[in-house]
Scaffold this active site. Sequence first.
Site, PDB file in Angstrom:
ATOM      1  N   GLY A   1       0.840  -1.207   0.000  1.00 38.12           N
ATOM      2  CA  GLY A   1       0.000   0.000   0.000  1.00 38.12           C
ATOM      3  C   GLY A   1       0.864   1.241   0.000  1.00 38.12           C
ATOM      4  N   ASN A   2       0.279   2.380   0.317  1.00 34.65           N
ATOM      5  CA  ASN A   2       1.064   3.616   0.431  1.00 34.65           C
ATOM      6  C   ASN A   2       0.423   4.537   1.465  1.00 34.65           C
ATOM      7  OD1 ASN A   2      -0.824   5.530  -0.982  1.00 34.65           O
ATOM      8  ND2 ASN A   2      -0.502   4.017  -2.609  1.00 34.65           N
TER       9      ASN A   2
END
Length: 403
Positions: free
Chosen positions: A212-213
Site C-alpha cells: 500500500g502507500n
Amino acid sequence: MSVLSGKNVLLGVTAGIAAYKSTFLVRLLVKKGADVRVVMTPSAKEFVTPLTLSTLSKNEVYSSFTNEEDDNAQWNNHVELGIWADLFIIAPATANTLSKMSQGTSDNLLVATYLSAKCPVYIAPAMDLDMYKHPSTHETFEKLESFGNILIPAAHGELASGLVGQGRMAEPEDIIDFIEKDISEKLPLKGKKILITAGPTYEAIDPVRFIGNHSSGKMGYAIAETAAQLGAKVTLISGPVSIRTENSLIHLVKVTTAQQMYDAVLQGFESCHIAILSAAVADYRPTDVASQKIKKKEGSLTIQLEKTEDILASLGTRKDRQFLVGFALETENELENAKTKLKKKNLDLIVLNSLNDTGAGFGTDTNKVTFVTRNNKVIPFEVKSKKEVANDILQHIINQLDA
Ligand code: CTP
C-alpha cells in the site's frame, strides 16, 4: 447540508408589522449553518427590538452609521458589511425602503449597505394589498429586478389592516426554501457529473499482508466535498482510508485494489463531464496472491510483481468531451515529469505536488501545488489548506468550461 451553511447572510429589516417574522428568519438561517448579521432601518426598531435580533443572530445589530448611545461612538461601515455578505435578504421590505433602494436614496445604513453590496440581494416585500398593487410599487419592483435583485413575491392572506389580499410577507420557511432553490439552480457545477478517485489502493500479498502507500485520501475527499457544494453530482471512488464523508450529495464507492478502482472508474467515466484522479494507485501488484499466510523461512523472500492498469492513462485514450485531471507526486525533476505525464496521459490539467515542499503531500491538511495546463501554462500556488486547493482546482475547471 444546506447551501446556506457557512454563508455570511446579511438580513435587512425594515419598518413593517411583518418585522416580527424576521426573528424566525434569523433562527432558521442560524439553524441552516449561516453566520447572520442584521441591519435595520431606525424605525424598524419600533417593530422588533435589536436585542431580540442580536441574541438570536449572536451578532451585533446595526441600525445607524454610528453607535450614537456609545461614548466611544464607532463608525458602522456599510461598505465592509456589504463586502462581508455572501447574500443580502431584505425582509420585510416596505414600499418606502424599496423606493429608496430603486432611487439610491441612502439616508439610512440599510440602503447605504444595499448600494455597497456586491452579493445577490433577495427582497421579500410586505405591504397592504392596495400598496402592493399600486403601479408605482410595480415600477419599483421592475427597476429593482433590472438591477439583478431577486424578488420573493408576497403571499395572499389576511393583512395587518384586516383586509385580505396579496401583500403579506412570504413565510420565513418559504423565504428560506425560495433562496435555497435559487442558489442551487445557479451553482456553477449544477448539472455536471464529476468522478473523483481518492486514497491508496491495497494489493494483497497473502490473506494478511498487502502493498500500500501513505495516501490519506484528504485531497480527494476535499475535492468531492467542494464539488458537491458547487452543485455537481459527485461519485467518489475511494480506496481504504480512515476519513469519512457525511455528505449525502456524494455517491461513495469503496474499493480496495487498483483493479477494483479501475472497474469502478470505467463504469462511471462515459457519462461524466469531469474526472479528477487524485488516488495514489499502486503501480504494481503481486503476480500471485498466496491463499495462506506466507510463513517465515530462512533467507530472503522475493515477491514477483506485475503492472496494474494505469487508470488515468486509460481514461486519456477514451475521453471525448470529458475534462480530465491528474495528479503528479514527484520527488525530482518535478515540472518536467508533470509535463510529460500531462502529454502522455492526454490530460487537460495536471496538479503537481512535490514531496520536497513543506506542507505538501501525504497525511497533511495542507498542500502546495502547481497547475500545468493543457497548453503547458505553469501556475504555482502558495501552501494552502486542502479545502482551498480543492476550490482552486474546481474554479480552474469552471473557468475552462465557461471559456
Ligand atoms: N494513476 C492511475 N492509475 C495508476 C497509477 C496512477 O490512475 N495505476 C494516476 C494517479 O491517480 C495520478 C496520476 O496517475 O492522478 C499520476 O500518478 P503518479 O503516481 O504520480 O504517476 P505515475 O503515472 O504512476 O508514474 P510514476 O509513479 O512513475 O511517477
